[in-house]
Write a protein that holds these residues in place. Structure first.
Motif, short mmCIF file in Angstrom:
data_model
loop_
_atom_site.label_atom_id
_atom_site.label_comp_id
_atom_site.label_asym_id
_atom_site.label_seq_id
_atom_site.Cartn_x
_atom_site.Cartn_y
_atom_site.Cartn_z
N THR A 15 -73.90 68.65 -29.05
CA THR A 15 -74.76 67.32 -29.80
C THR A 15 -75.48 67.77 -31.15
O THR A 15 -75.68 67.08 -31.45
CB THR A 15 -76.08 67.21 -28.56
N GLU A 21 -71.58 75.65 -32.97
CA GLU A 21 -70.93 75.01 -32.73
C GLU A 21 -69.81 75.50 -33.05
O GLU A 21 -68.31 75.16 -32.83
CB GLU A 21 -71.09 73.34 -33.15
N TYR A 41 -71.89 66.03 -24.03
CA TYR A 41 -71.71 66.07 -25.21
C TYR A 41 -71.80 64.58 -26.33
O TYR A 41 -72.19 63.43 -25.49
CB TYR A 41 -70.51 65.45 -25.29
N GLU A 42 -72.27 64.86 -27.31
CA GLU A 42 -72.38 63.31 -28.58
C GLU A 42 -71.92 63.55 -29.47
O GLU A 42 -71.80 64.92 -30.46
CB GLU A 42 -73.77 63.32 -28.56
N GLN A 43 -70.71 62.36 -29.17
CA GLN A 43 -69.30 62.73 -30.25
C GLN A 43 -69.87 62.22 -32.10
O GLN A 43 -69.69 63.00 -33.07
CB GLN A 43 -67.98 61.89 -30.34
N THR A 46 -72.08 65.57 -33.71
CA THR A 46 -71.60 66.40 -34.65
C THR A 46 -71.06 66.69 -34.60
O THR A 46 -70.05 65.64 -35.22
CB THR A 46 -71.28 67.75 -32.52
N PRO A 48 -67.07 66.33 -36.14
CA PRO A 48 -65.49 65.32 -35.31
C PRO A 48 -64.50 66.33 -34.82
O PRO A 48 -63.41 65.53 -34.02
CB PRO A 48 -65.34 64.04 -36.79
N PHE A 50 -63.84 68.10 -32.31
CA PHE A 50 -64.35 67.86 -31.18
C PHE A 50 -63.80 66.61 -30.16
O PHE A 50 -64.01 67.03 -28.98
CB PHE A 50 -65.88 68.41 -30.87
N SER A 51 -63.67 65.60 -31.68
CA SER A 51 -63.05 64.69 -30.28
C SER A 51 -60.88 65.03 -29.92
O SER A 51 -60.24 64.14 -29.27
CB SER A 51 -62.60 63.83 -31.84
N ARG A 67 -78.58 62.74 -25.07
CA ARG A 67 -77.30 63.09 -25.80
C ARG A 67 -77.60 63.17 -26.65
O ARG A 67 -77.36 63.82 -27.42
CB ARG A 67 -76.25 62.09 -25.30
#
Length: 374
Positions: A15, A21, A41-43, A46, A48, A50-51, A67
């Protein structure tokens, strides 16, 4: 529970944008087929990148407010953590307090940033907070410590991010952990995007990159630069954000939510990095060194593993204004060698980090160099 995949990665919550991270993204690059298991998980908040990762979350992720502010989730995180089931022959748990408690089907390799600060360094973690959060944490702490120590015993292997964390793991859990420094993932040749600093100088400023938490001591850095009158850019967000913005003098600029391209621009245009934080590792001086920039840091914790005094940076002994002022002045009297700084940064490569983890994975599982997760 039956293992159905060769390798998985676990992390407390995804997050934020921070050093932990970045390590998880380095793990993903080393093992691109490994899915990621986490509590939240909060896109939007955090990195990008991770997408592009296959992410599995706990039931807690259904609550949007948690989140967006994982600190509110603290009373629920032990239950969410132990509800996460990782069906892998081997799991690499990137942990500062939660993912080492995930239920795993096979070997569990814990990469530990620190035993949970809120449990074992509560006063440092909360700072001057005297409200309901402190009261709730103190009420839950005895039970949470028992939970935490029990979950530490479920690990197959413990790695510590630094020597100070190695000692903390020994004192807290009675576990002997090997030190494995975190890798840097900064490419100084990658694109750079200028950061709008209004009428501020656009180079030669000092740089402080930090989550804005009490133990990071960013207020002490701002105080020192008020006295010095030199330009300082503070990058970060967190609970201390409003207070720090209110106290910042005209020679300090505060920015947040900037891209990697902009971070690279700031590093490349800066004079040096400054940090008064009680760091478990101290990644930002390594990142600065990739750009040939030196650092001015607190003589504590992980910085002792990442700074060569007089070669890649200078230390100060206390996180207070006077000590920081003296260190900045001492730093300006030294002629720094950018090539020496870059060579030092290369010793913290993703390749050596991944190589040691592969060796440990092979020790405990049937995975080998031909694995698709290689």
């Amino acid at each position: 529970m039956t293992a159905t995949i060769p390798l998985a990665i676990a992390h407390d919550y995804v997050t934020q944008r921070g050093g932990a991270e970045k390590v998880v993204l380095a793990l993903h690059r080393a093992f691109p087929d490994a899915p990621l298991y986490t509590t939240l998980y909060e896109q939007a908040t955090t990195y990008p990148e991770f997408s592009d990762v296959e992410i599995h979350t706990s039931w807690l992720n259904r609550v949007g407010a948690l989140r967006r502010n994982h600190r509110l989730a603290l009373p629920f995180l032990p239950f969410a953590a132990q509800s996460v089931k990782v069906p892998a022959e081997c799991t690499i748990a990137s942990s500062s307090g939660w993912s080492h408690g995930f239920a795993t089907a096979g070997a569990k390799i814990v990469y530990c940033y620190s035993p949970a600060r809120w449990l074992y360094q509560t006063d440092t973690y909360l700072g001057q907070d005297r409200g309901l959060r402190r009261a709730a944490l103190l009420a839950l702490r005895p039970w949470m410590r028992r939970w935490d120590r029990a979950k530490s015993k479920t690990a197959t292997t413990y790695f510590a991010i630094s020597t100070v964390v190695q000692e903390r793991i020994r004192d807290t859990y009675g576990i002997e952990a090997e030190v494995l420094p975190a890798p840097h993932s900064v490419d100084p040749e990658a694109p750079k995007e200028p950061v709008v600093l209004d009428d501020f100088v656009d180079e030669g400023f000092y740089l402080c990159i930090s989550r804005l938490l009490p133990y990071k001591n960013v207020d002490k850095v701002i105080d020192a630069f008020r006295e010095l009158g030199k330009p300082l850019v503070v990058v970060g967000s967190g609970p201390e954000e409003r207070r720090l913005a209110e106290m910042a003098p005209d020679n300090v600029r505060m920015v947040k939510n900037i891209s990697d391209d902009q971070i690279r621009w700031l590093y490349s245009r800066s004079r040096a990095l400054v940090s008064a934080s009680f760091e478990d590792f101290g990644l930002t001086p390594i990142e600065a060194a990739t750009f040939g920039k030196s650092a001015i840091v607190l003589r504590w914790g992980g910085f002792l593993d990442t700074i060569l005094e007089g070669e890649t940076g200078v230390y100060f002994d206390q996180p207070d204004r006077g000590a920081i002022v003296d260190a900045v002045r001492a730093h300006e009297a030294i002629e720094w060698d950018p090539e020496r700084l870059r060579a030092h940064a290369e010793t913290f490569s993703e390749e050596s980090f991944a190589r040691r983890l592969r060796e440990e994975i092979q020790r405990h599982t049937s995975l080998d160099e031909t694995s698709p997760n290689r």
